[in-house]
Design an enzyme around this catalytic site. Structure first.
Site, mmCIF file in Angstrom:
data_model
loop_
_atom_site.group_PDB
_atom_site.id
_atom_site.type_symbol
_atom_site.label_atom_id
_atom_site.label_comp_id
_atom_site.label_asym_id
_atom_site.label_seq_id
_atom_site.Cartn_x
_atom_site.Cartn_y
_atom_site.Cartn_z
ATOM 1 N N TRP A 157 -45.619 40.902 18.094
ATOM 2 C CA TRP A 157 -45.933 39.469 18.214
ATOM 3 C C TRP A 157 -45.264 38.807 19.415
ATOM 4 C CZ3 TRP A 157 -49.812 38.619 15.287
ATOM 5 C CH2 TRP A 157 -49.883 39.113 13.986
ATOM 6 N N ILE A 158 -45.008 39.532 20.485
ATOM 7 C CA ILE A 158 -44.180 38.964 21.548
ATOM 8 C C ILE A 158 -45.038 38.116 22.506
ATOM 9 C CG2 ILE A 158 -42.475 39.446 23.337
ATOM 10 C CD1 ILE A 158 -41.692 40.117 20.335
ATOM 11 N N GLN A 281 -61.037 4.476 -0.720
ATOM 12 C CA GLN A 281 -59.605 4.475 -1.036
ATOM 13 C C GLN A 281 -59.009 5.881 -0.974
ATOM 14 O OE1 GLN A 281 -58.543 3.111 -4.976
ATOM 15 N NE2 GLN A 281 -56.793 1.997 -4.160
ATOM 16 N N MET A 282 -59.790 6.888 -1.418
ATOM 17 C CA MET A 282 -59.222 8.247 -1.436
ATOM 18 C C MET A 282 -59.006 8.787 -0.024
ATOM 19 S SD MET A 282 -60.623 10.216 -4.791
ATOM 20 C CE MET A 282 -62.210 9.464 -4.980
ATOM 21 N N GLU A 365 -39.973 31.139 14.737
ATOM 22 C CA GLU A 365 -38.624 30.567 14.674
ATOM 23 C C GLU A 365 -38.146 30.404 13.229
ATOM 24 O OE1 GLU A 365 -39.825 30.429 17.560
ATOM 25 O OE2 GLU A 365 -38.216 30.087 18.987
ATOM 26 N N GLY A 366 -38.653 31.289 12.339
ATOM 27 C CA GLY A 366 -38.202 31.285 10.939
ATOM 28 C C GLY A 366 -39.241 30.692 10.015
ATOM 29 N N ASN A 369 -39.717 30.035 4.044
ATOM 30 C CA ASN A 369 -38.715 30.604 3.124
ATOM 31 C C ASN A 369 -37.372 30.796 3.812
ATOM 32 O OD1 ASN A 369 -40.466 30.706 1.022
ATOM 33 N ND2 ASN A 369 -40.591 32.940 0.868
HETATM 34 C C1 LIG Z 1 -48.521 34.048 17.178
HETATM 35 C C2 LIG Z 1 -47.123 34.520 16.975
HETATM 36 C C3 LIG Z 1 -46.240 34.503 18.039
HETATM 37 C C4 LIG Z 1 -44.934 34.995 17.898
HETATM 38 N N1 LIG Z 1 -44.120 35.050 18.984
HETATM 39 C C5 LIG Z 1 -42.921 35.699 18.885
HETATM 40 C C6 LIG Z 1 -42.107 35.913 20.041
HETATM 41 O O1 LIG Z 1 -42.437 35.470 21.152
HETATM 42 N N2 LIG Z 1 -40.950 36.607 19.896
HETATM 43 C C7 LIG Z 1 -40.539 37.111 18.708
HETATM 44 O O2 LIG Z 1 -39.484 37.741 18.657
HETATM 45 N N3 LIG Z 1 -41.296 36.925 17.584
HETATM 46 C C8 LIG Z 1 -42.470 36.229 17.645
HETATM 47 N N4 LIG Z 1 -43.243 36.032 16.521
HETATM 48 C C9 LIG Z 1 -42.799 36.633 15.270
HETATM 49 C C10 LIG Z 1 -42.348 35.636 14.224
HETATM 50 O O3 LIG Z 1 -41.071 35.157 14.558
HETATM 51 C C11 LIG Z 1 -42.373 36.399 12.903
HETATM 52 O O4 LIG Z 1 -43.747 36.546 12.556
HETATM 53 C C12 LIG Z 1 -41.601 35.696 11.816
HETATM 54 O O5 LIG Z 1 -40.225 35.796 12.059
HETATM 55 C C13 LIG Z 1 -41.888 36.299 10.442
HETATM 56 O O6 LIG Z 1 -41.826 37.690 10.464
HETATM 57 P P1 LIG Z 1 -43.019 38.557 9.835
HETATM 58 O O7 LIG Z 1 -44.302 38.028 10.301
HETATM 59 O O8 LIG Z 1 -42.673 39.974 10.081
HETATM 60 O O9 LIG Z 1 -42.931 38.228 8.262
HETATM 61 P P2 LIG Z 1 -41.996 38.957 7.193
HETATM 62 O O10 LIG Z 1 -40.585 38.948 7.642
HETATM 63 O O11 LIG Z 1 -42.622 40.258 6.845
HETATM 64 O O12 LIG Z 1 -42.131 37.968 5.945
HETATM 65 C C14 LIG Z 1 -43.284 37.976 5.089
HETATM 66 C C15 LIG Z 1 -43.084 36.917 3.991
HETATM 67 O O13 LIG Z 1 -41.947 37.263 3.199
HETATM 68 C C16 LIG Z 1 -41.038 36.177 3.145
HETATM 69 N N5 LIG Z 1 -39.660 36.671 3.097
HETATM 70 C C17 LIG Z 1 -39.085 37.623 3.898
HETATM 71 N N6 LIG Z 1 -37.788 37.788 3.567
HETATM 72 C C18 LIG Z 1 -37.533 36.914 2.546
HETATM 73 C C19 LIG Z 1 -36.370 36.597 1.766
HETATM 74 N N7 LIG Z 1 -35.194 37.188 1.996
HETATM 75 N N8 LIG Z 1 -36.477 35.669 0.797
HETATM 76 C C20 LIG Z 1 -37.662 35.025 0.579
HETATM 77 N N9 LIG Z 1 -38.783 35.293 1.274
HETATM 78 C C21 LIG Z 1 -38.729 36.210 2.245
HETATM 79 C C22 LIG Z 1 -41.284 35.400 4.452
HETATM 80 O O14 LIG Z 1 -40.843 34.040 4.325
HETATM 81 C C23 LIG Z 1 -42.795 35.517 4.558
HETATM 82 O O15 LIG Z 1 -43.390 34.559 3.736
HETATM 83 C C24 LIG Z 1 -44.508 35.477 16.635
HETATM 84 C C25 LIG Z 1 -45.394 35.444 15.538
HETATM 85 C C26 LIG Z 1 -46.673 34.976 15.698
HETATM 86 C C27 LIG Z 1 -47.606 35.011 14.507
#
Ligand SMILES: Cc1cc2nc3c(=O)[nH]c(=O)nc-3n(C[C@H](O)[C@H](O)[C@H](O)COP(=O)(O)OP(=O)(O)OC[C@H]3O[C@@H](n4cnc5c(N)ncnc54)[C@H](O)[C@@H]3O)c2cc1C
Length: 397
Positions: A157-158, A281-282, A365-366, A369
């Protein structure tokens, strides 16, 4: 307490609006059709000063501060959300982290070109094993081999990886040491072999400003491009996300505002059952909730920028603002879709596009959750969100 937006950030937002109208909107369709990275536009944005608000004049910045960063990010996202990415890669997450953690030589070599838009940035932390646990899932390694580190592994996803000249990339110099084994590197993908970026197809998002899967095959990074100490990368990455949350929150506010603007206009124009649907209103209920949420998210984002401008610890404000801006923007996109009904799906209106960017920014950026965990542990007294020493170069002076 003063809630007024400083004149200079209001002026910066207004010039961003004018720039988008004259320099982005007339030409972006062509770049999309060609799937071509719009480097000339990024460079014009840099020359106009949109990336330099948090940097001193000697590096090519304008020294306006974080409130101005938020104002510019909000406006570009409202007008042309695909260019919102540039506020992270050219203005905050990438160059600002080099400015904040780099030595004098690294700052001089890399920061001015990034904020001028001459060089394209990147922030490569996430891996296929899961972004929410960046440290635990990190498999990419960096092995010292004479004067260079050899990087092997993959990233997922970079954003801007397919166009990057100068980026940040995190890898494990000690795979057995957990988060203490992570090191940050300044990478130059176009200067060396072993870096491959494969763009990921995503529905609703831009085809020219996009994210990629990255593969590293013995990719060399000179020792002098290591950012900070070996093993110090996790701290740098977490700090970088704090600054990234400023632009991402502001971008979410911009998207929410756009949904409100579009829905309000449509509600006054669309006549059903003999009157404009805005008279029902809705529909008014939806508009009222959107308006209040957007304003609250904007205030929280500005409060985060304000704490940053004062050089105070801002992690708590950053997580709360990012979390709530995501809620406000999702609500706004959903409400706009309800008000537009069938036309929300028509390409002549931007509702589907705004919704796709809202969903993306809620994750970046997080995730919600991840923010909830930080906010709840802080509120419960388990972990003070502001426990880390402040690292804010603008606070030093
Ligand atoms: C279009 C796009 C651009 C991006 N650009 C960048 C970039 O430039 N650089 C970069 O480094 N990253 C980038 N990202 C990555 C992004 O930061 C990650 O997608 C994000 O951190 C979530 O990681 P994941 O998708 O692997 O989800 P996962 O970590 O697999 O999480 C899946 C689900 O599980 C939940 N979850 C995971 N752990 C826990 C926990 N301990 N407790 C409760 N719930 C939990 C999460 O909240 C989520 O709902 C990008 C993503 C997208 C979609």
């Amino acid at each position: 307490m003063d809630f007024a937006q400083p004149d200079e950030s209001a002026a910066a937002a207004e010039s961003m609006r004018q720039f988008a109208e004259t320099e982005i909107l007339p030409v972006i369709k062509g770049y999309e059709e060609r799937q071509e990275f719009p480097h000339p536009i990024i460079e014009k944005m840099g020359a106009a000063g949109f990336f330099g608000a948090a940097f001193p004049e000697e590096l090519g910045g304008s020294d306006m501060g974080y409130l101005a960063v938020a104002a510019i990010a909000e406006e570009v996202s409202r007008m042309a959300p695909e260019f919102g990415y540039a506020m992270n890669m050219q203005a905050m997450t990438c160059p600002f982290t080099i400015y904040n953690w780099g030595n004098a030589d690294q700052i001089r070599r890399f920061v001015p070109d990034l904020i001028a838009g001459r060089k394209i940035g990147m922030f490569a932390l996430t891996e296929p094993g899961g972004g929410s646990d960046a440290a635990g899932s990190m498999k990419t390694t960096a092995r010292l081999d004479g004067g260079v580190y050899r990087l092997n592994g993959s990233k997922q996803w970079i954003t801007f990886a397919d166009a990057c000249d100068t980026g940040l990339l995190f890898a494990k110099t000690d795979p057995e040491a957990g988060h203490r084994g992570i090191t940050a590197f300044i990478v130059e993908p176009k200067s060396h072999r072993g870096f491959t970026a494969n763009p990921i197809e995503m529905s609703g998002l831009s085809k020219c400003l996009r994210s990629s899967a990255v593969f590293l095959d013995d990719f060399p990074v000179p020792v002098e491009n290591r950012l900070g100490e070996e093993g110090g990368g996790f701290k740098i990455a977490m700090n970088a996300l704090e600054w990234g949350r400023l632009t991402v929150s502001a971008r979410l506010v911009g998207l929410a505002q756009r949904c409100l603007d579009e829905a309000s206009r449509y509600a006054t124009e669309r006549v059903v059952g003999g009157q404009a649907i805005g008279r029902y209103q809705m529909v008014q209920h939806l508009i009222a909730d959107m308006a209040v949420n957007v304003e609250a998210a904007r205030l929280m984002t500005r409060r985060m920028a304000w704490t940053m401008d004062r050089g105070e610890a801002s992690n708590r404000a950053a997580s709360q603002a990012k979390y709530f801006a995501g809620i406000a923007a999702k609500h706004a996109a959903q409400s706009a879709a309800e008000i537009f009904a069938g036309y929300a799906l028509a390409d002549e209106y931007p509702i589907s596009k705004m919704t796709a960017y809202v969903n993306m920014l809620c994750i970046g950026e997080g995730t919600p959750n991840v923010q909830r965990i930080l906010i709840a542990e802080d509120a419960l007294g388990y972990k003070d969100a502001n426990r880390h020493p402040v690292r804010n170069p603008r606070a030093k002076g």
